[in-house]
Design a protein around this motif. Structure first.
Motif, mmCIF file in Angstrom:
data_model
loop_
_atom_site.group_PDB
_atom_site.id
_atom_site.type_symbol
_atom_site.label_atom_id
_atom_site.label_comp_id
_atom_site.label_asym_id
_atom_site.label_seq_id
_atom_site.Cartn_x
_atom_site.Cartn_y
_atom_site.Cartn_z
ATOM 1 N N ARG A 165 4.755 7.796 -0.445
ATOM 2 C CA ARG A 165 4.559 6.494 -1.501
ATOM 3 C C ARG A 165 6.214 6.259 -2.208
ATOM 4 N NH1 ARG A 165 0.604 3.606 -3.540
ATOM 5 N NH2 ARG A 165 1.047 2.333 -5.416
ATOM 6 N N LYS A 166 6.679 5.406 -1.988
ATOM 7 C CA LYS A 166 8.136 4.976 -2.567
ATOM 8 C C LYS A 166 8.252 3.495 -2.926
ATOM 9 C CE LYS A 166 10.184 5.198 2.064
ATOM 10 N NZ LYS A 166 8.802 5.609 2.623
ATOM 11 N N LEU A 167 9.239 3.095 -3.558
ATOM 12 C CA LEU A 167 9.535 1.719 -4.005
ATOM 13 C C LEU A 167 10.267 1.036 -2.729
ATOM 14 C CD1 LEU A 167 10.997 2.090 -7.424
ATOM 15 C CD2 LEU A 167 8.619 1.449 -7.081
ATOM 16 N N SER A 168 10.010 -0.089 -2.753
ATOM 17 C CA SER A 168 10.485 -0.859 -1.643
ATOM 18 C C SER A 168 12.107 -1.033 -1.967
ATOM 19 C CB SER A 168 9.936 -2.220 -1.407
ATOM 20 O OG SER A 168 10.327 -2.933 -2.800
ATOM 21 N N LYS A 169 12.990 -1.074 -0.845
ATOM 22 C CA LYS A 169 14.271 -0.993 -0.818
ATOM 23 C C LYS A 169 14.869 -2.184 -1.651
ATOM 24 C CE LYS A 169 14.972 1.989 2.774
ATOM 25 N NZ LYS A 169 15.930 2.153 4.271
ATOM 26 N N LYS A 170 14.380 -3.382 -1.443
ATOM 27 C CA LYS A 170 15.110 -4.634 -1.838
ATOM 28 C C LYS A 170 14.550 -4.877 -3.259
ATOM 29 C CE LYS A 170 15.991 -9.449 -0.501
ATOM 30 N NZ LYS A 170 15.656 -10.598 0.288
ATOM 31 N N PHE A 171 13.368 -5.199 -3.572
ATOM 32 C CA PHE A 171 12.844 -5.333 -4.774
ATOM 33 C C PHE A 171 12.028 -4.182 -5.454
ATOM 34 C CE2 PHE A 171 12.464 -9.535 -2.479
ATOM 35 C CZ PHE A 171 13.460 -10.217 -3.100
ATOM 36 N N ASP A 172 12.079 -2.826 -5.185
ATOM 37 C CA ASP A 172 11.836 -1.840 -5.887
ATOM 38 C C ASP A 172 10.254 -2.207 -6.353
ATOM 39 O OD1 ASP A 172 14.034 -0.486 -6.243
ATOM 40 O OD2 ASP A 172 14.712 -1.282 -7.905
ATOM 41 N N ARG A 173 9.439 -2.697 -5.201
ATOM 42 C CA ARG A 173 8.124 -2.994 -5.147
ATOM 43 C C ARG A 173 7.127 -1.613 -4.999
ATOM 44 N NH1 ARG A 173 7.853 -8.602 -1.764
ATOM 45 N NH2 ARG A 173 8.695 -10.054 -3.614
ATOM 46 N N GLU A 174 6.266 -1.415 -5.864
ATOM 47 C CA GLU A 174 5.310 -0.491 -5.697
ATOM 48 C C GLU A 174 4.490 -0.841 -4.480
ATOM 49 O OE1 GLU A 174 4.405 2.612 -6.462
ATOM 50 O OE2 GLU A 174 5.670 3.118 -8.207
ATOM 51 N N SER A 175 3.966 -0.199 -3.380
ATOM 52 C CA SER A 175 3.159 -0.434 -2.347
ATOM 53 C C SER A 175 1.554 -0.968 -2.867
ATOM 54 C CB SER A 175 2.957 0.551 -1.436
ATOM 55 O OG SER A 175 2.224 0.186 -0.373
ATOM 56 N N LEU A 176 1.063 -1.984 -2.433
ATOM 57 C CA LEU A 176 -0.283 -2.456 -2.815
ATOM 58 C C LEU A 176 -1.282 -2.039 -1.634
ATOM 59 C CD1 LEU A 176 0.596 -6.246 -4.238
ATOM 60 C CD2 LEU A 176 -0.035 -4.027 -5.524
ATOM 61 N N GLY A 177 -0.845 -1.860 -0.455
ATOM 62 C CA GLY A 177 -1.716 -1.688 0.729
ATOM 63 C C GLY A 177 -1.560 -0.165 0.839
ATOM 64 N N GLU A 178 -2.204 0.718 0.032
ATOM 65 C CA GLU A 178 -2.117 2.311 0.282
ATOM 66 C C GLU A 178 -3.337 2.699 1.132
ATOM 67 O OE1 GLU A 178 -4.486 3.499 -3.940
ATOM 68 O OE2 GLU A 178 -2.335 3.561 -3.887
ATOM 69 N N LYS A 179 -4.549 2.027 1.396
ATOM 70 C CA LYS A 179 -5.440 2.656 2.027
ATOM 71 C C LYS A 179 -5.329 2.770 3.584
ATOM 72 C CE LYS A 179 -8.928 1.861 -1.498
ATOM 73 N NZ LYS A 179 -9.039 3.148 -1.997
ATOM 74 N N GLY A 180 -4.495 1.886 4.067
ATOM 75 C CA GLY A 180 -4.071 2.032 5.448
ATOM 76 C C GLY A 180 -5.272 1.208 6.471
ATOM 77 N N VAL A 181 -5.856 0.444 5.932
ATOM 78 C CA VAL A 181 -6.938 -0.296 6.817
ATOM 79 C C VAL A 181 -6.916 -1.943 6.470
ATOM 80 C CG1 VAL A 181 -8.730 1.293 6.597
ATOM 81 C CG2 VAL A 181 -8.639 -0.220 4.570
ATOM 82 N N GLY A 182 -5.964 -2.346 5.742
ATOM 83 C CA GLY A 182 -5.802 -3.613 5.432
ATOM 84 C C GLY A 182 -5.554 -4.550 6.510
ATOM 85 N N ARG A 183 -4.720 -3.989 7.565
ATOM 86 C CA ARG A 183 -4.461 -4.520 8.590
ATOM 87 C C ARG A 183 -5.784 -5.115 9.492
ATOM 88 N NH1 ARG A 183 -1.738 0.534 9.655
ATOM 89 N NH2 ARG A 183 -1.709 0.210 7.372
ATOM 90 N N LEU A 184 -6.734 -4.193 9.340
ATOM 91 C CA LEU A 184 -7.955 -4.686 9.985
ATOM 92 C C LEU A 184 -8.714 -6.027 9.476
ATOM 93 C CD1 LEU A 184 -9.694 -1.060 10.478
ATOM 94 C CD2 LEU A 184 -8.434 -2.445 12.193
ATOM 95 N N ALA A 185 -8.091 -6.551 8.275
ATOM 96 C CA ALA A 185 -8.619 -7.672 7.961
ATOM 97 C C ALA A 185 -8.509 -8.707 9.039
ATOM 98 C CB ALA A 185 -7.810 -8.360 6.737
ATOM 99 N N VAL A 186 -7.675 -8.852 10.280
ATOM 100 C CA VAL A 186 -7.490 -9.564 10.977
ATOM 101 C C VAL A 186 -8.964 -9.816 11.877
ATOM 102 C CG1 VAL A 186 -5.031 -9.623 11.308
ATOM 103 C CG2 VAL A 186 -6.465 -8.077 12.702
ATOM 104 N N HIS A 187 -9.541 -8.692 11.842
ATOM 105 C CA HIS A 187 -10.891 -8.511 12.721
ATOM 106 C C HIS A 187 -11.747 -9.467 11.964
ATOM 107 C CE1 HIS A 187 -14.481 -6.995 14.739
ATOM 108 N NE2 HIS A 187 -13.597 -6.618 15.641
ATOM 109 N N LYS A 188 -11.746 -9.573 10.701
ATOM 110 C CA LYS A 188 -12.838 -10.348 10.007
ATOM 111 C C LYS A 188 -12.662 -11.745 10.381
ATOM 112 C CE LYS A 188 -15.427 -11.448 6.748
ATOM 113 N NZ LYS A 188 -17.079 -11.059 6.710
ATOM 114 N N LEU A 189 -11.564 -12.225 10.536
ATOM 115 C CA LEU A 189 -11.176 -13.525 10.935
ATOM 116 C C LEU A 189 -11.276 -14.064 12.368
ATOM 117 C CD1 LEU A 189 -7.874 -13.892 8.338
ATOM 118 C CD2 LEU A 189 -10.017 -15.002 7.911
ATOM 119 N N ALA A 190 -10.641 -13.283 13.122
ATOM 120 C CA ALA A 190 -10.577 -13.768 14.605
ATOM 121 C C ALA A 190 -10.819 -12.865 15.677
ATOM 122 C CB ALA A 190 -9.348 -14.406 14.702
ATOM 123 N N SER A 191 -10.966 -13.032 16.936
ATOM 124 C CA SER A 191 -11.181 -12.045 17.992
ATOM 125 C C SER A 191 -9.613 -12.094 18.740
ATOM 126 C CB SER A 191 -12.236 -12.498 19.078
ATOM 127 O OG SER A 191 -13.429 -12.738 18.532
#
Length: 709
Positions: free
Chosen positions: A91-117
């Motif tokens: 976990r580290k700050l983003s390089k450009k805006f020093d943002r703390e990561s919001l997607g830390e569980k590693g499953v958010g990308r599977l949201a696409v499966h909720k929407l489409a095939s």
């Protein structure tokens, strides 16, 4: 001994469906998760585009101008479910805006499966020559493999890719959507979500999310108010900041819409003042000795900043702004207090129906003591770096895990809301009076009103016609007053004794564990005296003649344990013959209850001042005065913070600055004094003979000298 048999856990490929389609609760949340990824990628812009809305070729495209992904990130992070790429030591700050990561569980990308095939992912990392294109069908990926480790997709290098006009970023195109029919209401819900996705706090780190529709459907969202437009119609605005060291600063603006002198705009911007002595009451504290939040309370949460916009939905107000129905509709769909971490929203706090602080129930129980969740648009900002370890978002992305840290956050936020409610009390009443078009009467006692009415009837020679009706009303009032006084004062004092009994029983239990016989004997004796001393309150309203010395001794004995527990010094000169004694005729139990509640207020405010300033120990004075007023008086004084409300408001019901208080103690006390033919008076210690140390609240219960005693 037999050799142990070792085995490994295995996951069927079907788990991808569980983690995507079935774990994420709604299409809104799925889109929300994908936009979180854009935020984590240091994007300044993200778009959600609906193309060919309403036909079978419909697609949803989520595109951003973030840093994009290279081959390594694509394989080892995007395609790895539950990756630690954004958490733990990685976990580290983003390089450009020093943002703390919001997607830390590693499953958010599977949201696409909720929407489409059918999924098409295109991405290109900043400052790299090639981008990548990955296309697959979820059903095929899952059905072609038995176990999750056997699933397979392929991707290709692509030379020329642009994203929102930039040579880097990510674009996800979703086709063969799970939902076939997208109605106007669905799109409007998503539009509102998009508009509340990003915090309203101004920042150099800009992140903008837009919803794009085909031109023919644009009118579906044209009439939805943007936040900045609706906020201009709010009447009360309140900014606050609770620092990590526990200091509290706030600013307030009252902006009534009427253009006359009956209401003046009010501004109280404490951000410009010295903050060192500013503290926030812990209105939810169960610990009577801890009245303020401090640095320890903020250890796992970090600083809290925010702003509330409170609206008045009366027609007289909304008609001034025009489009009253539009404003009402917007508030119905967008009211509530939202939480943001850094600059992105924590879903679903502040959604319609999610009154997570329970404000509507509080308002039902105490209408003037707090605000309605239906009339507020608020935002609370947390720092991701300070809070992410202990304030964990649920895996289904519907709020935080409700652990101890979350409960502390709720207590803090509710205390802030209650402070806001106290700050605006006076201006709310002014506005209500302006709407009703009358001037408030300072002396609002019923007896005075009846006397004034009788005088007017007599002056107009209407006594014969109306006197019997007025007398009937007066008798009914007195009967209701007596019933209410007895039950009301008993109820309030019962809550005090229950608290004392509960604390002492726990202490006795601890003493038993330690076999501390002397302490047990002492506490049991105190309990007996406490209950015995409380008995006057439970008696019926029987008139008797008693001395102030007797009453004050009973009050002192009754409160001895509480005063000792809170380390409060009580001085009572009449008990050592240093003040005049006098007799009172009336219901002793009601007067006992009234004074007991005043003492309770003094205990609270003198202890609060001592906790805040750590200077003069808390002290209370119980004495008499037969010279200063029109009749003999019992005086209660303390060294708390004194009166903050206008003295004309102190005896009005539900008027209080005491966190968690109902604002009924002084109201009942005034009714008791009315019953006795006397009055309650609020004065400064300079205007009466009391020692200078009692520089807080001074209350005199003045009795009628002409009443038989």
């Amino acid at each position: 001994m037999a050799e142990p048999i070792k085995a490994n856990f295995k996951a069927r490929s079907h788990i991808l469906s569980l983690l995507g389609d079935e774990l994420i609760g709604s299409d809104n949340l799925a889109l929300f998760e994908l936009v979180k990824n854009s935020y984590d990628a240091d994007a300044t812009r993200a778009e959600i585009r609906f193309e060919n809305l309403g036909n079978e070729n419909m697609a949803i495209i989520i595109e951003d101008d973030g840093v994009g992904m290279n081959e390594d990130i694509l394989i080892n992070s995007w395609l790895e479910i539950g990756t630690d790429f954004k958490r733990g030591d990685n976990r580290k700050l983003s390089k450009k805006f020093d943002r703390e990561s919001l997607g830390e569980k590693g499953v958010g990308r599977l949201a696409v499966h909720k929407l489409a095939s059918d999924i098409l992912l295109e991405t290109k990392k900043q400052n790299e020559d090639f981008g990548y294109k990955l296309e697959f069908n979820w059903s095929d990926v899952i059905s072609n493999a038995k176990y999750i480790e056997d699933t397979e997709v392929s991707f290709e290098k692509v030379k020329k890719l642009t994203f929102l006009g930039e040579p880097h970023g990510t674009r996800i195109t979703l086709r063969n959507l799970k939902r076939k029919n997208w109605e106007r209401g669905d799109i409007r819900t998503i539009f509102r979500t998009v508009n509340t996705l990003v915090s309203p706090f101004k920042s150099d780190d800009s992140f903008k999310v837009d919803l794009i529709l085909d031109e023919e459907f644009q009118e579906w969202i044209e009439d939805i108010f943007k936040p900045e437009k609706i906020l201009d119609t709010s009447i009360y605005q309140y900014d606050f900041y609770l620092a990590e060291n526990g200091t509290y600063s706030w600013g307030y603006n009252f902006t009534p819409p009427f253009r006359d002198n009956s209401l003046k705009k009010n501004s109280n911007d404490n951000f410009k003042e010295d903050k060192k002595d500013k503290v926030l009451f812990n209105a939810e504290s169960k610990d009577k000795n801890k009245k303020y939040f401090n640095s320890k309370d903020l250890e796992r949460i970090g600083p809290i900043k925010g702003k509330f916009y409170l609206f008045n939905q009366r027609s007289q107000i909304l008609n001034i702004f025009k489009n009253s129905e539009t404003i009402k509709t917007y508030l119905r769909e967008n009211h509530g207090i939202r939480i943001y971490r850094d600059k992105l929203r924590v879903y679903n706090y502040g959604e319609p129906g999610n009154d997570w602080l329970g404000l509507n129930l509080l308002r039902t129980n105490n209408p003037s003591g707090t605000i309605s969740n239906n009339n507020v648009i608020g935002s609370i900002r947390l720092n991701m770096g300070s809070s992410h370890e202990y304030l964990k978002e649920k895996t289904n992305r519907e709020g935080f895990d409700e652990n101890e840290t979350y409960q502390k956050l709720k207590d803090i936020c509710l205390s802030i809301v209650k402070h806001f409610s106290v700050v605006i009390q006076e201006d709310r009443e002014k506005l209500e009076n302006r709407i009703k078009d009358f001037k408030p009467v300072n002396k609002a006692g019923f007896s005075e009103s009846i006397t004034d009415l009788k005088r007017k009837i007599e002056k107009r020679k209407l006594t014969k016609e109306f006197s019997h009706v007025i007398s009937r009303i007066e008798d009914d009032y007195k009967q209701m007053r007596d019933v209410m006084l007895n039950s009301g004062l008993s109820g309030m004092n019962l809550s005090l004794i229950f608290h004392e009994l509960h604390r002492e029983v726990k202490s006795i239990s601890n003493d038993i564990n330690r076999a501390a016989i002397d302490e047990i004997r002492e506490r049991i004796t105190y309990l007996y005296n406490l209950i015995d001393g409380f008995s006057p309150i439970l008696k019926q309203n029987q008139t008797s003649v008693f001395t102030t010395k007797k009453l004050l001794k009973t009050l002192k004995d009754h409160n001895a344990g509480r005063l000792g527990f809170h380390n409060i010094i009580l001085s009572c000169p009449p008990l050592v013959d240093d003040a005049e004694d006098f007799r009172i005729k009336g219901p002793e139990n009601l007067l006992f209850g009234a004074i007991n509640n005043i003492i309770d207020n003094s205990i609270f405010w003198s202890s609060a001042r001592y906790e805040k300033e750590n200077s003069i120990p808390p002290a209370i004075l119980l004495t008499t005065d037969i010279e200063t007023f029109r009749g003999p008086a019992i005086v209660i004084a303390d060294n708390g913070d004194g009166f903050k409300l206008n003295t004309n408001d102190l005896t009005k019901p539900f008027k209080t600055l005491k966190p968690g208080g109902m604002g009924l103690g002084l109201y009942y006390a005034s009714l008791v004094m009315e019953l006795l033919g006397g009055e309650i008076v609020f004065i400064n210690n300079e205007d009466i003979k009391v020692p200078d140390v009692y520089d807080g609240a001074v209350i005199a219960l003045v009795f009628n000298p002409e009443k038989e005693s």
